[in-house]
Design a protein around this motif. Structure first.
Motif, PDB file in Angstrom:
ATOM      1  N   GLY A   1      28.830   9.810   0.491  1.00 42.04           N
ATOM      2  CA  GLY A   1      29.498  10.237   1.136  1.00 42.04           C
ATOM      3  C   GLY A   1      30.335  10.038   2.940  1.00 42.04           C
ATOM      4  O   GLY A   1      30.002  11.054   3.499  1.00 42.04           O
ATOM      5  N   VAL A   2      31.804  10.589   1.853  1.00 36.77           N
ATOM      6  CA  VAL A   2      32.726  11.843   3.015  1.00 36.77           C
ATOM      7  C   VAL A   2      32.292  12.946   2.766  1.00 36.77           C
ATOM      8  O   VAL A   2      31.971  13.391   4.257  1.00 36.77           O
ATOM      9  N   ILE A   3      31.364  13.758   2.170  1.00 37.40           N
ATOM     10  CA  ILE A   3      31.445  14.881   2.079  1.00 37.40           C
ATOM     11  C   ILE A   3      30.202  15.389   2.993  1.00 37.40           C
ATOM     12  O   ILE A   3      29.270  15.874   4.084  1.00 37.40           O
ATOM     13  N   GLY A   4      28.506  14.107   3.186  1.00 31.36           N
ATOM     14  CA  GLY A   4      27.346  14.418   3.619  1.00 31.36           C
ATOM     15  C   GLY A   4      28.080  13.813   5.360  1.00 31.36           C
ATOM     16  O   GLY A   4      26.987  14.235   6.222  1.00 31.36           O
ATOM     17  N   GLU A   5      28.701  13.011   5.698  1.00 30.88           N
ATOM     18  CA  GLU A   5      29.542  12.571   6.607  1.00 30.88           C
ATOM     19  C   GLU A   5      29.680  13.531   7.885  1.00 30.88           C
ATOM     20  O   GLU A   5      29.353  14.107   8.563  1.00 30.88           O
ATOM     21  N   SER A   6      30.796  14.290   7.485  1.00 28.70           N
ATOM     22  CA  SER A   6      30.997  15.936   7.428  1.00 28.70           C
ATOM     23  C   SER A   6      29.963  16.865   7.509  1.00 28.70           C
ATOM     24  O   SER A   6      30.361  17.934   8.754  1.00 28.70           O
TER      25      SER A   6
ATOM     26  N   GLY B   1      25.226  22.684  11.926  1.00 25.38           N
ATOM     27  CA  GLY B   1      24.645  24.267  11.859  1.00 25.38           C
ATOM     28  C   GLY B   1      26.024  25.262  11.534  1.00 25.38           C
ATOM     29  O   GLY B   1      26.416  26.191  11.250  1.00 25.38           O
ATOM     30  N   GLY B   2      27.394  24.081  11.194  1.00 24.38           N
ATOM     31  CA  GLY B   2      28.036  24.857  10.423  1.00 24.38           C
ATOM     32  C   GLY B   2      29.327  24.451   8.848  1.00 24.38           C
ATOM     33  O   GLY B   2      30.185  24.759   9.360  1.00 24.38           O
ATOM     34  N   SER B   3      28.500  23.787   8.939  1.00 29.78           N
ATOM     35  CA  SER B   3      28.512  23.020   7.800  1.00 29.78           C
ATOM     36  C   SER B   3      28.919  24.297   6.581  1.00 29.78           C
ATOM     37  O   SER B   3      28.211  24.850   6.901  1.00 29.78           O
ATOM     38  N   ARG B   4      29.613  24.274   5.266  1.00 26.99           N
ATOM     39  CA  ARG B   4      29.795  24.793   3.990  1.00 26.99           C
ATOM     40  C   ARG B   4      28.909  24.752   3.224  1.00 26.99           C
ATOM     41  O   ARG B   4      28.458  23.779   3.386  1.00 26.99           O
TER      42      ARG B   4
ATOM     43  N   ILE C   1      26.038  21.892  -1.691  1.00 30.05           N
ATOM     44  CA  ILE C   1      25.857  22.232  -3.321  1.00 30.05           C
ATOM     45  C   ILE C   1      25.981  21.039  -3.977  1.00 30.05           C
ATOM     46  O   ILE C   1      26.301  20.400  -4.987  1.00 30.05           O
ATOM     47  N   LEU C   2      27.861  20.726  -3.494  1.00 30.23           N
ATOM     48  CA  LEU C   2      28.369  19.523  -3.948  1.00 30.23           C
ATOM     49  C   LEU C   2      27.155  18.166  -3.915  1.00 30.23           C
ATOM     50  O   LEU C   2      27.851  17.685  -4.567  1.00 30.23           O
ATOM     51  N   VAL C   3      26.661  18.428  -2.504  1.00 30.23           N
ATOM     52  CA  VAL C   3      26.299  16.774  -2.329  1.00 30.23           C
ATOM     53  C   VAL C   3      25.154  16.949  -3.033  1.00 30.23           C
ATOM     54  O   VAL C   3      24.520  15.648  -3.410  1.00 30.23           O
TER      55      VAL C   3
ATOM     56  N   LEU D   1      33.970  12.145 -14.826  1.00 29.36           N
ATOM     57  CA  LEU D   1      35.174  12.959 -14.244  1.00 29.36           C
ATOM     58  C   LEU D   1      35.159  13.559 -13.065  1.00 29.36           C
ATOM     59  O   LEU D   1      36.519  14.206 -12.387  1.00 29.36           O
ATOM     60  N   SER D   2      33.728  14.279 -12.533  1.00 34.97           N
ATOM     61  CA  SER D   2      34.264  15.740 -11.554  1.00 34.97           C
ATOM     62  C   SER D   2      34.254  15.010 -10.228  1.00 34.97           C
ATOM     63  O   SER D   2      35.321  16.201  -9.613  1.00 34.97           O
ATOM     64  N   PRO D   3      33.865  14.010 -10.310  1.00 34.97           N
ATOM     65  CA  PRO D   3      34.586  13.195  -9.044  1.00 34.97           C
ATOM     66  C   PRO D   3      35.836  12.586  -8.680  1.00 34.97           C
ATOM     67  O   PRO D   3      36.553  13.919  -7.703  1.00 34.97           O
ATOM     68  N   ILE D   4      36.938  12.912  -9.344  1.00 35.52           N
ATOM     69  CA  ILE D   4      38.148  13.475  -9.559  1.00 35.52           C
ATOM     70  C   ILE D   4      38.210  14.656  -9.224  1.00 35.52           C
ATOM     71  O   ILE D   4      39.419  14.861  -9.032  1.00 35.52           O
ATOM     72  N   VAL D   5      37.446  15.857 -10.446  1.00 37.98           N
ATOM     73  CA  VAL D   5      38.091  17.349 -10.118  1.00 37.98           C
ATOM     74  C   VAL D   5      38.084  16.984  -8.679  1.00 37.98           C
ATOM     75  O   VAL D   5      39.077  17.832  -7.909  1.00 37.98           O
ATOM     76  N   LEU D   6      36.787  17.065  -7.937  1.00 37.28           N
ATOM     77  CA  LEU D   6      36.588  17.595  -6.418  1.00 37.28           C
ATOM     78  C   LEU D   6      38.058  16.667  -5.634  1.00 37.28           C
ATOM     79  O   LEU D   6      37.977  16.965  -4.911  1.00 37.28           O
ATOM     80  N   ALA D   7      38.535  15.190  -5.710  1.00 39.33           N
ATOM     81  CA  ALA D   7      38.605  15.418  -4.991  1.00 39.33           C
ATOM     82  C   ALA D   7      40.678  15.318  -5.184  1.00 39.33           C
ATOM     83  O   ALA D   7      40.902  15.638  -3.998  1.00 39.33           O
ATOM     84  N   VAL D   8      40.926  16.286  -5.957  1.00 40.72           N
ATOM     85  CA  VAL D   8      42.249  16.749  -6.056  1.00 40.72           C
ATOM     86  C   VAL D   8      42.158  17.986  -5.471  1.00 40.72           C
ATOM     87  O   VAL D   8      42.834  18.685  -4.610  1.00 40.72           O
ATOM     88  N   GLY D   9      41.128  18.892  -5.655  1.00 41.24           N
ATOM     89  CA  GLY D   9      40.766  20.388  -4.863  1.00 41.24           C
ATOM     90  C   GLY D   9      39.940  20.604  -3.369  1.00 41.24           C
ATOM     91  O   GLY D   9      40.233  21.907  -3.059  1.00 41.24           O
ATOM     92  N   HIS D  10      39.225  19.493  -2.992  1.00 40.20           N
ATOM     93  CA  HIS D  10      38.721  19.255  -2.079  1.00 40.20           C
ATOM     94  C   HIS D  10      39.888  18.765  -0.689  1.00 40.20           C
ATOM     95  O   HIS D  10      39.878  17.722  -0.937  1.00 40.20           O
ATOM     96  N   ARG D  11      39.652  19.365   0.416  1.00 40.37           N
ATOM     97  CA  ARG D  11      40.201  18.989   1.596  1.00 40.37           C
ATOM     98  C   ARG D  11      39.941  18.061   2.368  1.00 40.37           C
ATOM     99  O   ARG D  11      41.102  16.374   2.342  1.00 40.37           O
TER     100      ARG D  11
END
Length: 316
Positions: free
Chosen positions: A31-36, A42-45, A50-52, A294-304
């Motif tokens: 939801g969060v990364i997909g929305e961004s 055209g400018g998404s990373r 890949i994360l989605v 646990l992977s969403p927790i790891v990403l929540a710590v490191g993904h802005r």
């Protein structure tokens, strides 16, 4: 239902918590990364896409398999027809295999990003090559999972699996069992699964992550010895890239430890059947859900972006 995993009430409650955490966490990533991604067309990373993709495979596995395990553990007797068994077993093998290679793709992509020299070489949006790789991963793993669609069947209530495949299931969930034409064909498929979807991806992930760390080390040395170098704008990105590398390294280590524990536990049980080794299936059950939860927790710590949304939720 055949071979059941005996777990205490505490273990069952903890497993239910991990399944719920996996579903909510991966849904939040989508939801969060997909929305961004949609807002920044055209400018998404590429790494976000890949994360989605990784989170999507995690989420569908959680809903179609782990949630059914929870319902079964709560005492609801589940039983499927042959057609449903073929569909579900094939889906599980397909999604788990896609998940493994999606994680490797994340590691390989970040390694390639770190090796770029000029900021002009950094793509502003996902390339067509990335979507081609996505399609290739999903298609090739669908081909690989075809035996699961064909050779799965509905067993009777006393059925047990004489051959457990690491990439699919550790017990006859919903009464579904493997029914290969012969023991040799089943062994060949299990061996292929072990090599292609367990051993090879872990080896490749280790290589790409080691390459990423060595590249960051080389960049750091360049920063110390060439402060007036014209490539300083690239080098100044190293702290941010180092943080991203640490997050990806944590994801890969989490995957290797959980997946490796599952492989060792299931295969040791296969060769040493008996009530004294049934605890290994409990270990394998938790190992299979650890990365998804646990992977969403790891990403929540490191993904802005994820970190900002999480802080907003906690403060309100």
């Amino acid at each position: 239902m055949g071979l059941r995993i005996r777990m205490s009430d505490v273990q069952t409650a903890f497993y239910i918590f991990l399944v719920a955490l996996g579903i909510l966490g991966n849904a939040a990533i989508i939801g969060v990364i997909g929305e961004s991604i949609l807002k920044d067309q055209g400018g998404s990373r590429s790494s976000d896409i890949i994360l989605v993709n990784m989170a999507l495979s995690n989420l569908v596995v959680s809903i179609t398999r782990n949630a059914l395990l929870v319902i079964s553990d709560l005492g609801v007797e589940l039983y499927s027809s042959k057609e449903w068994c073929q569909f579900l077993m094939g889906l599980w093998v397909w999604l788990r295999s896609v998940n493994v290679w999606s994680i490797f793709l994340l590691s390989a992509f970040h390694f390639q990003t770190l090796r770029r020299v000029s900021p002009l070489s950094v793509s502003r949006g996902p390339s067509k090559v990335l979507f081609f790789i996505f399609g290739l991963i999903w298609f090739l793993n669908l081909v690989y999972s075809l035996p699961a669609f064909v050779f799965s069947t509905s067993g009777d209530r006393n059925s047990t699996e004489t051959l457990m495949l690491v990439s699919s299931t550790t017990r006859p969930l919903l009464g579904c069992v493997w029914n290969f034409p012969g023991s040799y064909s089943g062994l060949a498929y299990a061996t292929t699964s072990m090599v292609i979807h367990e051993g090879l991806p872990i080896l490749l992930m280790s290589i790409t992550n080691m390459g990423s760390l060595l590249t960051l080390y080389a960049h750091r040395r360049s920063l110390l010895h060439s402060q007036n170098n014209p490539e300083v704008p690239v080098i100044r990105r190293v702290p941010a890239e180092r943080r991203a590398a640490m997050v990806i390294l944590a994801l890969i280590m989490l995957f290797i430890s959980s997946w490796g524990t599952s492989i060792i536990s299931v295969n040791y049980f296969n060769y040493n059947r008996g009530t004294s080794t049934e605890f290994l299936l409990v270990i394998a059950r938790f190992a299979n859900i650890t990365f998804i939860a646990l992977s969403p927790i790891v990403l929540a710590v490191g993904h802005r972006r994820l970190r900002a949304v999480l802080k907003a939720l906690l403060t309100h």
